[in-house]
Design a protein around this motif. Sequence first.
Motif, PDB file in Angstrom:
ATOM      1  N   ASN B  61      23.291  18.991 -37.414  1.00 33.08           N
ATOM      2  CA  ASN B  61      22.884  18.016 -36.164  1.00 33.08           C
ATOM      3  C   ASN B  61      21.800  17.876 -35.832  1.00 33.08           C
ATOM      4  O   ASN B  61      21.040  16.723 -35.518  1.00 33.08           O
ATOM      5  CB  ASN B  61      23.971  18.271 -34.896  1.00 33.08           C
ATOM      6  N   TYR B  66      16.980  14.749 -34.426  1.00 33.82           N
ATOM      7  CA  TYR B  66      15.789  14.579 -34.237  1.00 33.82           C
ATOM      8  C   TYR B  66      15.049  13.219 -34.878  1.00 33.82           C
ATOM      9  O   TYR B  66      14.170  12.728 -34.407  1.00 33.82           O
ATOM     10  CB  TYR B  66      14.848  16.123 -34.753  1.00 33.82           C
ATOM     11  N   HIS B  69      16.313  10.372 -32.586  1.00 33.90           N
ATOM     12  CA  HIS B  69      15.788  10.331 -31.332  1.00 33.90           C
ATOM     13  C   HIS B  69      14.540  10.478 -31.125  1.00 33.90           C
ATOM     14  O   HIS B  69      13.960  10.085 -29.943  1.00 33.90           O
ATOM     15  CB  HIS B  69      16.867  11.356 -30.311  1.00 33.90           C
ATOM     16  N   GLU B  70      13.648  11.323 -31.958  1.00 30.89           N
ATOM     17  CA  GLU B  70      12.252  11.697 -31.596  1.00 30.89           C
ATOM     18  C   GLU B  70      11.346  11.146 -32.738  1.00 30.89           C
ATOM     19  O   GLU B  70      10.417  10.930 -32.294  1.00 30.89           O
ATOM     20  CB  GLU B  70      12.339  13.254 -31.679  1.00 30.89           C
ATOM     21  N   ASP B 210      31.790  -0.533 -26.732  1.00 32.53           N
ATOM     22  CA  ASP B 210      33.043   0.379 -26.945  1.00 32.53           C
ATOM     23  C   ASP B 210      34.020  -0.912 -27.002  1.00 32.53           C
ATOM     24  O   ASP B 210      34.697  -1.340 -26.358  1.00 32.53           O
ATOM     25  CB  ASP B 210      33.218   1.076 -26.046  1.00 32.53           C
ATOM     26  N   GLU B 233      29.279   9.069 -40.810  1.00 25.90           N
ATOM     27  CA  GLU B 233      29.200  10.361 -39.844  1.00 25.90           C
ATOM     28  C   GLU B 233      28.731   9.665 -38.615  1.00 25.90           C
ATOM     29  O   GLU B 233      27.840   9.002 -38.509  1.00 25.90           O
ATOM     30  CB  GLU B 233      28.191  11.214 -40.419  1.00 25.90           C
ATOM     31  N   SER B 234      29.619  10.390 -37.385  1.00 29.32           N
ATOM     32  CA  SER B 234      29.280   9.925 -36.128  1.00 29.32           C
ATOM     33  C   SER B 234      28.643  10.932 -35.192  1.00 29.32           C
ATOM     34  O   SER B 234      28.819  12.026 -35.555  1.00 29.32           O
ATOM     35  CB  SER B 234      30.646   9.647 -35.272  1.00 29.32           C
ATOM     36  N   ARG B 235      27.526  10.399 -34.597  1.00 30.53           N
ATOM     37  CA  ARG B 235      26.893  11.412 -33.737  1.00 30.53           C
ATOM     38  C   ARG B 235      27.032  10.675 -32.339  1.00 30.53           C
ATOM     39  O   ARG B 235      26.724   9.769 -32.070  1.00 30.53           O
ATOM     40  CB  ARG B 235      25.621  11.518 -34.230  1.00 30.53           C
ATOM     41  N   PRO B 236      26.825  11.388 -31.319  1.00 28.36           N
ATOM     42  CA  PRO B 236      26.782  11.044 -29.930  1.00 28.36           C
ATOM     43  C   PRO B 236      25.288  10.251 -29.739  1.00 28.36           C
ATOM     44  O   PRO B 236      24.237  10.875 -30.149  1.00 28.36           O
ATOM     45  CB  PRO B 236      26.839  12.317 -29.099  1.00 28.36           C
ATOM     46  N   LYS B 238      23.927  10.437 -27.017  1.00 28.16           N
ATOM     47  CA  LYS B 238      23.394  11.095 -25.805  1.00 28.16           C
ATOM     48  C   LYS B 238      23.371  10.325 -24.417  1.00 28.16           C
ATOM     49  O   LYS B 238      22.855  10.651 -23.310  1.00 28.16           O
ATOM     50  CB  LYS B 238      21.979  11.766 -25.920  1.00 28.16           C
ATOM     51  N   THR B 239      24.161   9.258 -24.469  1.00 28.53           N
ATOM     52  CA  THR B 239      24.239   8.564 -23.258  1.00 28.53           C
ATOM     53  C   THR B 239      25.434   8.603 -22.474  1.00 28.53           C
ATOM     54  O   THR B 239      26.046   8.038 -21.771  1.00 28.53           O
ATOM     55  CB  THR B 239      24.113   7.030 -23.486  1.00 28.53           C
ATOM     56  N   GLY B 240      26.425   9.788 -23.049  1.00 28.08           N
ATOM     57  CA  GLY B 240      27.711   9.919 -22.347  1.00 28.08           C
ATOM     58  C   GLY B 240      28.856  10.183 -23.396  1.00 28.08           C
ATOM     59  O   GLY B 240      28.787   9.580 -24.524  1.00 28.08           O
ATOM     60  N   LEU B 241      29.769  10.756 -23.025  1.00 24.99           N
ATOM     61  CA  LEU B 241      30.986  11.179 -23.911  1.00 24.99           C
ATOM     62  C   LEU B 241      31.511  10.014 -24.482  1.00 24.99           C
ATOM     63  O   LEU B 241      31.682   9.078 -23.757  1.00 24.99           O
ATOM     64  CB  LEU B 241      31.861  12.026 -23.433  1.00 24.99           C
ATOM     65  N   TYR B 244      28.674   6.858 -29.579  1.00 15.30           N
ATOM     66  CA  TYR B 244      28.287   7.098 -30.856  1.00 15.30           C
ATOM     67  C   TYR B 244      27.297   6.117 -31.516  1.00 15.30           C
ATOM     68  O   TYR B 244      27.616   4.849 -31.637  1.00 15.30           O
ATOM     69  CB  TYR B 244      29.461   7.450 -31.794  1.00 15.30           C
TER      70      TYR B 244
END
Lengths: 284, 284
Positions: B61, B66, B69-70, B210, B233-236, B238-241, B244
Motif C-alpha cells: 500500500n 505514495y 498522493h505524493e 458514492d 484494487e481499491s484504496r482509500p 484518505k478523505t474518510g471511510l 476509494y
Amino acid sequence: MRVGYLGPAATFTHLAVSSCFQNGAEHVAYRTIPECIDAAVAGEVDFAFVPLENALEGSVNLTIDYLIHEQPLPIVGEMTLPIHQHLLVHPSRENAWKELDKIYSHSHAIAQCHKFLHRQFPSVPYEYANSTGAAAKFVSDHPELNIGVIANDMAASTYELKIVKRDIQDYRDNHTRFVILSPDENISFEVNSKLSSRPKTTLMVMLPQDESGALHRVLSAFSWRNLNLSKIESRPTKTGLGHYFFIIDIEKAFDEVLIPGAMQELEALGCKVKLLGAYQSYQL
Amino acid sequence: MRVGYLGPAATFTHLAVSSCFQNGAEHVAYRTIPECIDAAVAGEVDFAFVPLENALEGSVNLTIDYLIHEQPLPIVGEMTLPIHQHLLVHPSRENAWKELDKIYSHSHAIAQCHKFLHRQFPSVPYEYANSTGAAAKFVSDHPELNIGVIANDMAASTYELKIVKRDIQDYRDNHTRFVILSPDENISFEVNSKLSSRPKTTLMVMLPQDESGALHRVLSAFSWRNLNLSKIESRPTKTGLGHYFFIIDIEKAFDEVLIPGAMQELEALGCKVKLLGAYQSYQL
C-alpha cells in the motif's frame, strides 16, 4: 460475557471494545489477530474483536485472509472508531521530547503520522512494534531509553506516559472499522446505548476464472437490484499473482429476496459466493 | 545507469534489481520506499525500483499511496520474481537452530511463513524488522543473540548467515511484482536477455461520488471493448471511510483507440482518470 481483542491493553482495538460493549463485559487480550480469532472458535471467549479496515491505511489483510482461508467465523457486528494519534514519552523525559533518538509504534500508526514525523523529526529513525499498546508498554518499561511512541489516550493513562503532542495524524478524518466475530451467528448482545447503528451485509465472491468482464457481470447482479455497494476489495487467493477474490459490503440488511437472488445467480454463473455476515454497524 | 531500490543490500527488491538489469547498472540502496521514489524525482538515480504486490500478502500500500498522493512518477516497467523464504541463523548457532529465542523479519515474510512457524516454533515470539535485509544484517551483527531470521539466499551470502531450513513459505506459488519508476516516461533501458515480457497498461480511476452502480458503469467501459482487466484494487482516498479510488491493470499495450476511448468516456461521466504507466512486464 467475555470479549477477546487484539492486545495488549490500551491498543485501539481495546479502546473500541470499551466504547462498544456495556459495562460488565470481560476483556481478554490476545497477542495476535489469529490467536484472538482462534480463541473465539475454541470457546475461550464469546466474541473476537479485531480491526478490519482503516480509513488511511486500508484493509487489515491479516483479518480478512484469516477469516477466508483459516477460520470462517461469522461477522456479528461492526464498530467504527475515530483514531487520534498522540506522541507520548516517558514522564522523566517530558522536557526533552524534541531530541528523541527513536520513534516506536505500529507500522500503521507511523504511516498515519508520516508528514508530522517528516517535518518534526526528519532524521529520527523509527521502528515497528507489533501494536501501539506494545510500543507504549516498552517505552514505559525502559525509562533509560530516549524514545517516543505514537499511541492513544488509553495507552498514555494505562502505561503512565506523558502526551507531549496531541493529534499528530496527517489527516483529520481517520477512522478504523473493527469487526465483532462469534461462532454463533445469532448471538445477541447489548451495546453502549449512545451508539447509532445501521444494517450491513458482507459477501465473499470468487470469480469462476480469469475472463474478461467477469467482475463487471458480478457487479451487474447488484446494480440492477439497486443494492448499493459501500466497498469492494480484492484480495489474492494465494494461488498465484493475478488470482483474486472479492469482499463486497452492501449497505442493506440481508433480506429474503434481493440479496439471496443475487447470490444464487452468481453461483449459477460459476462464482463461489459466501455470506460473511449480516449485522449492525455501530458508531459513536 | 543508476537504479535506486528499497534497501538495505540483499532485500528481495535488491534480488529483483539484480535479476532485471544488465550488468553495469549501479545499485543504490534507500531506507524506505518514499525515500527511494523521492531520489528518482530529484534525479539522484535514473530509476526507482520498489515492490508493488505480493501474491500472498497483496498490494504494497505504501508504494501505491505514495505514487497517488505524493509523487506521481510514471511506471516504465514491471518485474515479477518468485519468492523463496529461508530460515537463517548466525553460523555459530547452526546446530542449535531448533531452540531459537526469537524470530526476526519483515512482517510480510513472517506472514508468508505463518504455518511453518506455527508448527515448528509454536511458542517462539517474532519481531518485525523494516526489511528482510535489515533483519539479516541485525542477526549477523549480533552473534550473542539466539535469533533466527527469515530472508532470501542473497541475504545469506551477503551477511554470511547459514540457511538451516529452505523454502519455508506456506504456499509454493509466491511471487512479488516490482515496479520500475522514472521521471522520464520514455526512458529506454536494457534488461537481462533471459527475461520474457508482455505489455501492460495501468490506470487510476476515482469515481464521481458514492452512487449505487458507479463501479459497475466504470467496468462496462472496459468490458464492451474486450479489454481484459488483470487486476482491480481499491484504496482509500484518505478523505474518510468508504471513499476509494481504483487501480486498474489492463493486459494490453496502450493503443490509440480503445484505452483512450474508455478513459475519455469515464472522464465525461465525472470520473477522475489517470494513466499511471504503459510498460513492459518482465519475468524470468
